[in-house]
Design a protein around this motif. Structure first.
Motif, PDB file in Angstrom:
ATOM      1  N   GLN A   2       0.159   5.724   0.045  1.00  0.00           N
ATOM      2  CA  GLN A   2      -0.035   7.072  -0.317  1.00  0.00           C
ATOM      3  C   GLN A   2       0.417   8.357  -1.322  1.00  0.00           C
ATOM      4  O   GLN A   2       1.723   7.986  -1.211  1.00  0.00           O
ATOM      5  N   THR A  56       1.179  -1.605  -0.170  1.00  0.00           N
ATOM      6  CA  THR A  56      -0.364  -0.529  -0.138  1.00  0.00           C
ATOM      7  C   THR A  56       0.741   1.373   0.089  1.00  0.00           C
ATOM      8  O   THR A  56       1.575   1.228   0.737  1.00  0.00           O
ATOM      9  N   GLY A  68       0.669   5.334   7.321  1.00  0.00           N
ATOM     10  CA  GLY A  68       0.648   4.387   5.780  1.00  0.00           C
ATOM     11  C   GLY A  68       2.031   5.143   5.342  1.00  0.00           C
ATOM     12  O   GLY A  68       3.004   6.355   5.762  1.00  0.00           O
ATOM     13  N   LEU A 123      -2.427  -1.650  -3.900  1.00  0.00           N
ATOM     14  CA  LEU A 123      -3.295  -0.745  -3.923  1.00  0.00           C
ATOM     15  C   LEU A 123      -2.341   0.805  -3.649  1.00  0.00           C
ATOM     16  O   LEU A 123      -1.711   1.149  -2.905  1.00  0.00           O
ATOM     17  N   ILE A 156      -2.967   4.881  -3.187  1.00  0.00           N
ATOM     18  CA  ILE A 156      -4.477   5.498  -2.295  1.00  0.00           C
ATOM     19  C   ILE A 156      -3.973   7.233  -2.908  1.00  0.00           C
ATOM     20  O   ILE A 156      -3.479   7.263  -2.277  1.00  0.00           O
ATOM     21  N   ALA A 201      -9.637  -3.658  -1.584  1.00  0.00           N
ATOM     22  CA  ALA A 201      -9.152  -4.194  -1.489  1.00  0.00           C
ATOM     23  C   ALA A 201      -9.766  -5.820  -1.719  1.00  0.00           C
ATOM     24  O   ALA A 201      -8.819  -6.586  -1.681  1.00  0.00           O
ATOM     25  N   GLU A 253       1.270  -4.877   3.570  1.00  0.00           N
ATOM     26  CA  GLU A 253      -0.493  -4.901   4.587  1.00  0.00           C
ATOM     27  C   GLU A 253      -1.206  -6.033   4.594  1.00  0.00           C
ATOM     28  O   GLU A 253      -1.589  -5.969   3.424  1.00  0.00           O
ATOM     29  N   LYS A 272     -10.299   0.335   3.131  1.00  0.00           N
ATOM     30  CA  LYS A 272      -9.108   0.391   2.623  1.00  0.00           C
ATOM     31  C   LYS A 272      -9.923  -1.362   2.077  1.00  0.00           C
ATOM     32  O   LYS A 272      -9.119  -1.648   0.925  1.00  0.00           O
TER      33      LYS A 272
END
Length: 170
Positions: free
Chosen positions: A5, A3, A107, A97, A99, A90, A168, A86
């Motif tokens: 961001q 993940t 994150g 992922l 974000i 997912a 994650e 999330k």
């Protein structure tokens, strides 16, 4: 699932970078999910009000789901917490992922800067892995001076994917 961001202020290049990285990752054979924070005030654009789904939604359904043709739309009459969003993003068990936004959430983050003023307010964010923009910034371990350096950006992402941390469980 890894993940990452992508954060920054309006017009800093978040969507452009996220879209580029989706294409890069898909070309590498990875599955990608995206969760985006709609930070423009109000609700995101909704489907045509005459659809059955919107009629159900408008009648007060807490959740309205329509599936067909290989795609699914989910409309919720409330905004879940970040962790629940999330999980929704997912649901297809993606490899990655991405974000866009949610800068105050925990994150690993890539921070896009328009100018030094952005860095003043964003430098304290948790989990910064990469800073993009504002060449005068020197107090970071990983920095790419311009979002136009696409080869550097792509190389950084592929290196980040190979790192063991960042996995994650959602």
């Amino acid at each position: 699932m890894k993940t990452l961001q992508v954060v920054g202020y309006k017009n800093s290049g978040k969507t452009t970078l996220t879209s580029r990285w989706i294409c890069l990752l898909k070309n590498k054979g990875l599955s990608v999910a995206v969760l985006k924070h709609h930070g423009h005030g109000g609700q995101p654009a909704m489907p045509n009000p005459s659809t059955d789904t919107m009629q159900f939604f408008g009648s007060g359904a807490d959740v309205s789901v329509v599936a067909g043709g290989g795609a699914v739309q989910i409309l919720l009459n409330e905004e879940p917490e970040f962790a629940e969003l999330k999980v929704l993003a997912a649901i297809g068990k993606p490899d990655i992922l991405l974000i866009e936004g949610y800068k105050k959430e925990q994150g690993e983050k890539v921070v896009l800067l328009r100018d030094a003023g952005d860095w003043e307010s964003l430098s304290g964010l948790d989990g910064i892995q990469l800073v993009i923009g504002c060449p005068e910034i020197t107090a970071v371990s990983s920095h790419i001076e311009s979002a136009q350096n696409v080869e550097q950006l792509d190389s950084w992402l592929l290196d980040w994917i190979e790192k063991e941390d960042g996995n994650e469980t959602v």
